[in-house]
Write an enzyme that holds these catalytic residues in place. Structure first.
Site, PDB file in Angstrom:
ATOM      1  N   LYS A 111       3.331 -25.493  -3.958  1.00 50.66           N
ATOM      2  CA  LYS A 111       2.555 -25.175  -2.755  1.00 50.66           C
ATOM      3  C   LYS A 111       1.350 -24.288  -3.086  1.00 50.66           C
ATOM      4  O   LYS A 111       0.348 -24.314  -2.383  1.00 50.66           O
ATOM      5  CB  LYS A 111       3.428 -24.448  -1.722  1.00 50.66           C
ATOM      6  CG  LYS A 111       4.693 -25.181  -1.288  1.00 50.66           C
ATOM      7  CD  LYS A 111       4.447 -26.158  -0.174  1.00 50.66           C
ATOM      8  CE  LYS A 111       5.715 -26.768   0.394  1.00 50.66           C
ATOM      9  NZ  LYS A 111       6.622 -27.401  -0.561  1.00 50.66           N
TER      10      LYS A 111
HETATM   11  C1  LIG Z   1       7.307 -28.632  -0.675  1.00 50.95           C
HETATM   12  C2  LIG Z   1       8.060 -28.977  -1.913  1.00 50.95           C
HETATM   13  C3  LIG Z   1       8.377 -30.319  -2.247  1.00 50.95           C
HETATM   14  C4  LIG Z   1       8.043 -31.480  -1.352  1.00 50.95           C
HETATM   15  O1  LIG Z   1       6.674 -31.754  -1.326  1.00 50.95           O
HETATM   16  P1  LIG Z   1       6.058 -32.626  -0.129  1.00 50.95           P
HETATM   17  O2  LIG Z   1       4.595 -32.552  -0.318  1.00 50.95           O
HETATM   18  O3  LIG Z   1       6.494 -31.932   1.134  1.00 50.95           O
HETATM   19  O4  LIG Z   1       6.607 -34.002  -0.244  1.00 50.95           O
HETATM   20  C5  LIG Z   1       9.044 -30.551  -3.445  1.00 50.95           C
HETATM   21  N1  LIG Z   1       9.419 -29.536  -4.247  1.00 50.95           N
HETATM   22  C6  LIG Z   1       9.142 -28.247  -3.955  1.00 50.95           C
HETATM   23  C7  LIG Z   1       9.602 -27.184  -4.877  1.00 50.95           C
HETATM   24  C8  LIG Z   1       8.444 -27.915  -2.781  1.00 50.95           C
HETATM   25  O5  LIG Z   1       8.194 -26.619  -2.500  1.00 50.95           O
END
Ligand SMILES: *Cc1c(COP(=O)(O)O)cnc(C)c1O
Length: 490
Positions: A111
């Site tokens: 993120k």
């Molecule tokens: C948010 C997240 C995901 C999923 O990603 P999306 O873009 O929502 O599909 C996968 N792994 C981690 C560690 C995340 O924080």
């Protein structure tokens, strides 16, 4: 110039800067590009760029109404030493597969790739639109997004951020990460309630008339449907492709596969957009945990949210309504806003829908999907550890397992969180008898198993002072925000 279109009403067309400011359309539609209005990628011209240079070029490619000099300033402020590797991401090879680590940012999860730059893009967009208000970001979080947003907005001029999280429902490390946040413009509030209560406070604030009427403050959100979060995620797909060309693994224009652990479908959608604009990708591998809505959707064309929700060891993928699928449908239906609207209506009213044959064909052509439960995830963590001494976190392990199952090469598995962020589950995957008192002891135990250094932001977390003490009931939310605003404009 590329514009953005409301996925539920193609007649609503907005500039990139407005789409970033608005986040979401008033009728709940999302803003999405028409990909045929965007220039194809010029990979040869970009081949020798470093991450920051590539970021600048790609952001300008999509957000054409933002000033180039300002984009450069955004990139330099976001993608700096707060990442613990100079190129912000890292490409490694373990076994047959390449692993793209996107977790080297301040909160140790992918993120950060978008949330470190979003605040600066938002500030640019405000300048472009000549809005002089202070920006007030409201964020409800079930754990990871809150800290990434706090770190992103911390000390950014003319912004203020409040994060609400459910007092009882986040991990000790997640709470500690948020409550120790520094910065004069950050505010973290624990809510006696669950995630939905936090989400409702934020929604109520956006609908509150006094807050809407306020002339000096603009409320905004950092959640994952903002197009300002999607575009920065395209960068590392292009970067890792060029990296493989530059290190001789592939020749320019050879096709590769990416395997991505999916929740809200934002990360893999960025890869899909890159593919459509000329990044040579063969298949995109959708990797899911036991909440396998997305895998079933890819395999059958039937999206069905009517199922039991499972808590898993890969919690960021515990999602039944995956919001970025709406953008995928918009693109695959050749920008047919009415059919997107119908699918979304069916989902809301009946909990499921089935896409038409043309869309299904394209799902089959572009994607494959696999599901792994917690037991299989742990086996994957242990297997790779025994072979390489390298640890994957549970989310990344699912991407790795899916890539192995698909079998064809070359494939890059996207790693989305540091194993230290999920130290307990990783330790217990390797040694199921491992028992410690708290999360910090698991971090220490994991450090003794692997050669990876503990990320600085987690290492000293235990010793940091708590800066945020406010605990409220769910009914007090709006009043707290109104009071904060009084303080801000004093
Ligand atoms: C948010 C997240 C995901 C999923 O990603 P999306 O873009 O929502 O599909 C996968 N792994 C981690 C560690 C995340 O924080």
């Amino acid at each position: 110039m590329p514009n953005l279109y409301n996925t539920r009403n193609i007649n609503e067309k907005v500039s990139p800067s407005l789409a970033i400011i608005k986040g979401m359309a008033a009728d709940q539609g999302l803003y999405c590009f028409k990909l045929d209005e965007i220039l194809k990628f010029d990979l040869e011209a970009w081949q020798k760029l470093n991450y920051q240079q590539l970021a600048k070029v790609l952001i300008k490619h999509f957000f054409d109404d933002l000033d180039e000099k300002m984009i450069e300033a955004c990139v330099l402020q976001a993608y700096d030493s707060k990442f613990d590797v100079p190129e912000c991401v890292k490409l490694q090879k373990y076994g047959q597969l390449h692993v793209l680590e996107t977790y080297h940012g301040p909160t140790c999860a992918f993120k950060d790739m978008a949330l470190t730059i979003l605040p600066y893009l938002l500030t640019c967009a405000y300048q472009k639109q000549q809005i002089n208000k202070q920006i007030y970001i409201l964020c409800a979080t079930s754990g990871d997004t809150g800290k990434a947003a706090l770190e992103g907005f911390k000390d950014v001029k003319n912004t203020y951020i409040t994060v609400f999280f459910p007092q009882e429902n986040v991990s000790y490390i997640q709470a500690q990460q948020m409550l120790t946040t520094s910065g004069k413009n950050t505010n973290v509030i624990q809510v006696k309630g669950n995630f939905d209560d936090c989400q409702k406070i934020v929604k109520d604030c956006f609908e509150d008339q006094t807050l809407k009427d306020n002339q000096s403050i603009q409320l905004s959100s950092a959640n994952s449907i903002n197009i300002g979060r999607l575009v920065p995620q395209i960068i590392y797909y292009v970067w890792s492709y060029l990296q493989l060309v530059n290190n001789g693994t592939i020749k320019m224009n050879d096709k590769i596969n990416f395997s991505v652990p999916c929740g809200n479908f934002g990360n893999i959608l960025a890869a899909f957009i890159a593919k459509k604009l000329g990044l040579p990708i063969d298949k995109l591998i959708v990797a899911t945990n036991r909440n396998d809505v997305l895998a079933e959707f890819i395999q059958t064309g039937h999206y069905d949210s009517r199922r039991e929700f499972h808590k898993t060891i890969s919690p960021s993928m515990d999602i039944l309504i995956s919001s970025n699928i709406e953008r995928l449908l918009f693109i695959l239906s050749n920008y047919d806003d009415q059919s997107v609207k119908n699918y979304m209506h069916q989902l809301k009213e009946q909990g499921h829908y089935t896409v038409d044959a043309t869309i299904f064909e394209q799902l089959q052509e572009n994607f494959v999907a696999y599901t792994f439960d917690d037991e299989m995830t742990k086996q994957q963590i242990k297997k790779l550890y025994l072979e390489t001494k390298h640890c994957l976190d549970p989310h990344s392990a699912i991407a790795y397992a899916a890539a192995e199952k698909y079998g064809k090469l070359p494939t890059v598995a996207v790693a989305t969180a540091s194993p230290y962020k999920f130290a307990k589950d990783v330790c217990q995957a390797i040694d199921h008898s491992c028992k410690k008192d708290d999360d910090f002891d698991y971090i220490a135990a994991l450090a003794s198993l692997t050669d990876e250094p503990i990320p600085t932001s987690l290492k000293y977390l235990y010793d940091l002072p708590i800066n945020h003490h406010q605990i409220i009931t769910k009914d007090q939310g709006i009043q707290v925000i109104i009071n904060n605003i009084k303080e801000m404009i004093k």
